[in-house]
Design a protein around this motif. Structure first.
Motif, PDB file in Angstrom:
ATOM      1  N   VAL A  40       3.056   6.159   7.982  1.00 21.46           N
ATOM      2  CA  VAL A  40       1.662   6.436   7.656  1.00 21.46           C
ATOM      3  C   VAL A  40       1.336   5.628   6.407  1.00 21.46           C
ATOM      4  O   VAL A  40       2.016   5.752   5.376  1.00 21.46           O
ATOM      5  N   GLN A  41       0.329   4.785   6.498  1.00 16.64           N
ATOM      6  CA  GLN A  41       0.042   3.836   5.419  1.00 16.64           C
ATOM      7  C   GLN A  41      -1.428   3.895   5.038  1.00 16.64           C
ATOM      8  O   GLN A  41      -2.301   4.082   5.891  1.00 16.64           O
ATOM      9  N   LYS A  42      -1.679   3.727   3.756  1.00 16.52           N
ATOM     10  CA  LYS A  42      -3.054   3.707   3.285  1.00 16.52           C
ATOM     11  C   LYS A  42      -3.789   2.523   3.899  1.00 16.52           C
ATOM     12  O   LYS A  42      -3.259   1.424   3.961  1.00 16.52           O
ATOM     13  N   LEU A  43      -4.992   2.747   4.374  1.00 18.14           N
ATOM     14  CA  LEU A  43      -5.762   1.706   5.045  1.00 18.14           C
ATOM     15  C   LEU A  43      -6.356   0.741   4.023  1.00 18.14           C
ATOM     16  O   LEU A  43      -6.998   1.152   3.061  1.00 18.14           O
ATOM     17  N   ARG A  44      -6.080  -0.536   4.239  1.00 17.14           N
ATOM     18  CA  ARG A  44      -6.668  -1.584   3.414  1.00 17.14           C
ATOM     19  C   ARG A  44      -7.679  -2.363   4.250  1.00 17.14           C
ATOM     20  O   ARG A  44      -7.463  -2.607   5.436  1.00 17.14           O
ATOM     21  N   ASN A  45      -8.767  -2.763   3.626  1.00 17.01           N
ATOM     22  CA  ASN A  45      -9.801  -3.533   4.319  1.00 17.01           C
ATOM     23  C   ASN A  45      -9.339  -4.986   4.441  1.00 17.01           C
ATOM     24  O   ASN A  45      -9.389  -5.757   3.484  1.00 17.01           O
ATOM     25  N   THR A  46      -8.853  -5.356   5.625  1.00 19.16           N
ATOM     26  CA  THR A  46      -8.368  -6.720   5.841  1.00 19.16           C
ATOM     27  C   THR A  46      -9.488  -7.680   6.223  1.00 19.16           C
ATOM     28  O   THR A  46      -9.291  -8.895   6.194  1.00 19.16           O
ATOM     29  N   ASP A  47     -10.664  -7.144   6.572  1.00 18.78           N
ATOM     30  CA  ASP A  47     -11.766  -8.014   6.995  1.00 18.78           C
ATOM     31  C   ASP A  47     -12.231  -8.918   5.863  1.00 18.78           C
ATOM     32  O   ASP A  47     -12.722 -10.020   6.099  1.00 18.78           O
ATOM     33  N   ASP A  60      -6.231  10.645   1.482  1.00 21.44           N
ATOM     34  CA  ASP A  60      -7.141  11.351   0.577  1.00 21.44           C
ATOM     35  C   ASP A  60      -8.522  11.519   1.221  1.00 21.44           C
ATOM     36  O   ASP A  60      -9.563  11.242   0.627  1.00 21.44           O
ATOM     37  N   GLY A  61      -8.473  11.953   2.493  1.00 22.06           N
ATOM     38  CA  GLY A  61      -9.718  12.174   3.220  1.00 22.06           C
ATOM     39  C   GLY A  61     -10.204  10.978   3.997  1.00 22.06           C
ATOM     40  O   GLY A  61     -11.101  11.092   4.831  1.00 22.06           O
ATOM     41  N   GLU A  62      -9.637   9.807   3.734  1.00 22.97           N
ATOM     42  CA  GLU A  62     -10.043   8.589   4.432  1.00 22.97           C
ATOM     43  C   GLU A  62      -9.076   8.297   5.582  1.00 22.97           C
ATOM     44  O   GLU A  62      -7.987   8.860   5.668  1.00 22.97           O
ATOM     45  N   ASP A  63      -9.491   7.377   6.465  1.00 21.11           N
ATOM     46  CA  ASP A  63      -8.633   6.986   7.581  1.00 21.11           C
ATOM     47  C   ASP A  63      -7.372   6.282   7.091  1.00 21.11           C
ATOM     48  O   ASP A  63      -7.347   5.719   5.987  1.00 21.11           O
ATOM     49  N   VAL A  64      -6.326   6.285   7.930  1.00 18.83           N
ATOM     50  CA  VAL A  64      -5.049   5.654   7.579  1.00 18.83           C
ATOM     51  C   VAL A  64      -4.605   4.719   8.701  1.00 18.83           C
ATOM     52  O   VAL A  64      -5.221   4.651   9.766  1.00 18.83           O
ATOM     53  N   VAL A  65      -3.519   4.006   8.451  1.00 17.10           N
ATOM     54  CA  VAL A  65      -2.866   3.163   9.449  1.00 17.10           C
ATOM     55  C   VAL A  65      -1.547   3.831   9.817  1.00 17.10           C
ATOM     56  O   VAL A  65      -0.833   4.338   8.951  1.00 17.10           O
ATOM     57  N   GLY A 100      -6.329 -10.125  -5.179  1.00 15.57           N
ATOM     58  CA  GLY A 100      -4.872 -10.148  -5.179  1.00 15.57           C
ATOM     59  C   GLY A 100      -4.311 -10.331  -3.784  1.00 15.57           C
ATOM     60  O   GLY A 100      -5.014 -10.754  -2.854  1.00 15.57           O
ATOM     61  N   ALA A 101      -3.027 -10.017  -3.627  1.00 22.61           N
ATOM     62  CA  ALA A 101      -2.346 -10.153  -2.331  1.00 22.61           C
ATOM     63  C   ALA A 101      -1.480  -8.925  -2.109  1.00 22.61           C
ATOM     64  O   ALA A 101      -0.730  -8.523  -3.005  1.00 22.61           O
ATOM     65  N   THR A 102      -1.586  -8.325  -0.920  1.00 20.50           N
ATOM     66  CA  THR A 102      -0.866  -7.093  -0.604  1.00 20.50           C
ATOM     67  C   THR A 102      -0.094  -7.252   0.692  1.00 20.50           C
ATOM     68  O   THR A 102      -0.641  -7.715   1.698  1.00 20.50           O
ATOM     69  N   ALA A 103       1.178  -6.870   0.670  1.00 21.34           N
ATOM     70  CA  ALA A 103       2.023  -6.928   1.868  1.00 21.34           C
ATOM     71  C   ALA A 103       1.800  -5.671   2.696  1.00 21.34           C
ATOM     72  O   ALA A 103       2.004  -4.556   2.210  1.00 21.34           O
ATOM     73  N   LEU A 104       1.393  -5.848   3.953  1.00 20.73           N
ATOM     74  CA  LEU A 104       1.117  -4.701   4.813  1.00 20.73           C
ATOM     75  C   LEU A 104       2.228  -4.415   5.812  1.00 20.73           C
ATOM     76  O   LEU A 104       2.281  -3.319   6.375  1.00 20.73           O
ATOM     77  N   ASP A 105       3.095  -5.378   6.052  1.00 16.42           N
ATOM     78  CA  ASP A 105       4.168  -5.160   7.018  1.00 16.42           C
ATOM     79  C   ASP A 105       5.361  -6.026   6.642  1.00 16.42           C
ATOM     80  O   ASP A 105       5.230  -7.037   5.943  1.00 16.42           O
ATOM     81  N   LEU A 106       6.512  -5.616   7.130  1.00 19.28           N
ATOM     82  CA  LEU A 106       7.764  -6.286   6.774  1.00 19.28           C
ATOM     83  C   LEU A 106       8.722  -6.233   7.948  1.00 19.28           C
ATOM     84  O   LEU A 106       8.780  -5.215   8.665  1.00 19.28           O
ATOM     85  N   ARG A 107       9.457  -7.299   8.111  1.00 18.12           N
ATOM     86  CA  ARG A 107      10.535  -7.350   9.086  1.00 18.12           C
ATOM     87  C   ARG A 107      11.647  -8.215   8.499  1.00 18.12           C
ATOM     88  O   ARG A 107      11.374  -9.309   7.999  1.00 18.12           O
ATOM     89  N   LEU A 108      12.870  -7.740   8.529  1.00 19.85           N
ATOM     90  CA  LEU A 108      13.970  -8.557   8.009  1.00 19.85           C
ATOM     91  C   LEU A 108      15.250  -8.296   8.766  1.00 19.85           C
ATOM     92  O   LEU A 108      15.440  -7.240   9.378  1.00 19.85           O
ATOM     93  N   PRO A 159       0.832  -1.198   0.000  1.00 21.64           N
ATOM     94  CA  PRO A 159       0.000   0.000   0.000  1.00 21.64           C
ATOM     95  C   PRO A 159       0.868   1.250   0.000  1.00 21.64           C
ATOM     96  O   PRO A 159       2.042   1.215   0.404  1.00 21.64           O
ATOM     97  N   GLU A 160       0.316   2.328  -0.449  1.00 25.13           N
ATOM     98  CA  GLU A 160       1.036   3.604  -0.412  1.00 25.13           C
ATOM     99  C   GLU A 160       1.361   3.952   1.037  1.00 25.13           C
ATOM    100  O   GLU A 160       0.526   3.795   1.933  1.00 25.13           O
TER     101      GLU A 160
END
Length: 472
Positions: A346-353, A290-295, A457-465, A270-271
């Protein structure tokens, strides 16, 4: 292994066994999951005991591979016949369903009291001729891929005569056959005759069935599709720059600030933007949302589980982003005062539900190199431990098998009214992460968690390495 079957017994399956192996032979101390994955991908049949090793070798050397998984059981004793049936149920085989013509033939050939269905019980007064007729009928059935003959000693037949019958019919039909002779030392001559014909004999019906199951396993190895791992179009230079920049500043652990590493390898993200300061957080939230909630997530290489300390805020209105920034940083400093705080993402909110949270990861095994993990993800990943592993590089058929391996596989196919996820997208992410692992030995460990899979599709929301700066 497609031309010559390979059977391996490896010690160190248990935690105690692995510890003992490590103390005596360091080279044998690779992770159990790594060995399992390597054997699976290479088509190696693994057994647990030396007895199984010789059982598998004996039947693989002497018998053809079954065309179907259906097993016919012919016995003169009801109890051992049921034991054999149980063993078939425990294996990857199935009890053959006889054709109507086969049942009719049994009814015409066998006396009253005999069981004409599978397992076929020709009852205890059976002479060798009845064994011959029943076995002949069973082998002629198109649903029968293998047979088990179970014989207990009686006064109506000799084991040596039965051995001649079994050897003759097996050669005629060329159907894999295993024999259980429950007569102790009286079966020695019969066992030797059957061994000459390549037919193994056992006292325990379960061993006979397990050996036939080895033929099924090897048939699957022979039939498995062989595909070279796909080479994806990726931006290696961009990825190399991200890793080298981190190494140059002495960093060994990276988090969401390195999400562009995934983007460089074509993995959807996500952006988002890492910011320092409440004003920058408010501006980024307004622009990205863009006016919507974020993570919003704390960014620190020293804090591995952000959710556990309240370091993640979901559904933040842009007008509250500044206050949320301050709150996240305060929580992080209260939790670990000496932690390095790089900022807040700050990350664009994706609907994970609407999706399924999965995990794709990398770990480096000392014996096999990079391993790729796939499983059920989210904050309970280490509690549920529902995951599977392959040795990189991972080809597409292996990646698809990984989706089937996990217990949560039904969730991917749709559950409780949800749409099935895009499995092709998950397979591609596994392949791209596999390529990343092979391209950059500097990556020691990597977790993409959660990787949210949806119907689209599939979107990566977090990363740790974790990286090794000396290999960057």
């Amino acid at each position: 292994t497609r031309e010559t079957p390979m059977v391996v017994v490896k010690s160190g399956r248990t935690e105690a066994g692995a510890s003992a192996a490590a103390s005596h032979t360091g080279a044998m101390a690779g992770s159990e999951q790594a060995y399992e994955a390597a054997f699976e991908q290479a088509g190696v049949l693994r057994v647990s005991t030396v007895q199984e090793l010789f059982d598998y070798a004996s039947i693989l050397a002497g018998q053809p591979l079954p065309e179907t998984d259906g097993v016919a059981i012919v016995t003169n004793a009801g109890g051992p016949g049921v034991m054999t049936t149980d063993a078939v149920g425990d294996a990857g085989l199935s009890l053959a369903s006889f054709a109507d013509e086969t049942v009719d033939a049994f009814q015409a050939a066998l006396p009253d009291g005999a069981n004409v269905y599978n397992p076929v019980d020709i009852i205890g007064d059976a002479p060798v001729e009845r064994f011959r007729e029943a076995l002949d009928i069973a082998l002629a059935d198109p649903n029968v891929g293998a047979t088990v003959v179970v014989a207990c000693p009686t006064a109506t037949f000799e084991f040596a005569d039965l051995a001649e019958v079994v050897a003759e019919l097996q050669a005629e039909y060329e159907t894999p056959t295993a024999v259980t002779l429950m007569g102790g030392s009286s079966t020695r001559a019969a066992s030797e005759r059957l061994a000459e014909a390549g037919i193994p004999t056992y006292f325990d019906p379960a061993r006979a069935v397990a050996s036939l199951d080895a033929l099924r396993e090897y048939r699957e190895v022979r039939d498995r599709e062989r595909v070279e791992p796909r080479s994806y179009d990726v931006d290696r230079e961009r990825a190399r720059s991200i890793i080298r920049t981190a190494a140059d500043r002495g960093a060994t652990r990276l988090g969401v600030e390195a999400m562009d590493l995934l983007a460089a390898y074509g993995i959807p993200i996500p952006e988002g933007e890492v910011v320092s300061g409440r004003a920058a957080a408010a501006e980024a939230a307004e622009r990205i949302g863009d006016g919507e909630d974020v993570v919003m997530k704390i960014v620190s290489p020293d804090i591995l589980h952000k959710s556990d300390i309240g370091g993640v805020a979901v559904g933040v209105p842009p007008r509250e982003a500044g206050d949320t920034y301050e709150a996240l940083v305060t929580r992080a400093r209260n939790y670990q005062p000496d932690a390095t705080i790089l900022g807040v993402q700050v990350q664009k909110l994706r609907n994970t539900d609407a999706g399924v949270e999965t995990i794709v990861g990398i770990n480096r095994d000392p014996s096999f190199g990079p391993l790729v993990l796939f499983g059920l993800g989210g904050i309970f990943v280490e509690v549920l431990e529902d995951a599977t592993v392959r040795v990189a590089p991972v080809a597409e058929p292996d990646a698809r098998e990984m989706l089937d391996d996990i217990e949560a596989a039904p969730l991917l196919r749709g559950a409780r009214g949800r749409d099935p996820v895009d499995e092709t997208a998950l397979v591609e992410v596994i392949g791209r992460v596999s390529q990343l692992a092979t391209d950059f030995p500097a990556i020691v460990e990597l977790d993409v968690n959660p990787l949210v899979a949806t119907a689209d599709g599939a979107t990566a929301l977090d990363l740790r390495l974790t990286i090794d700066p000396e290999k960057a």
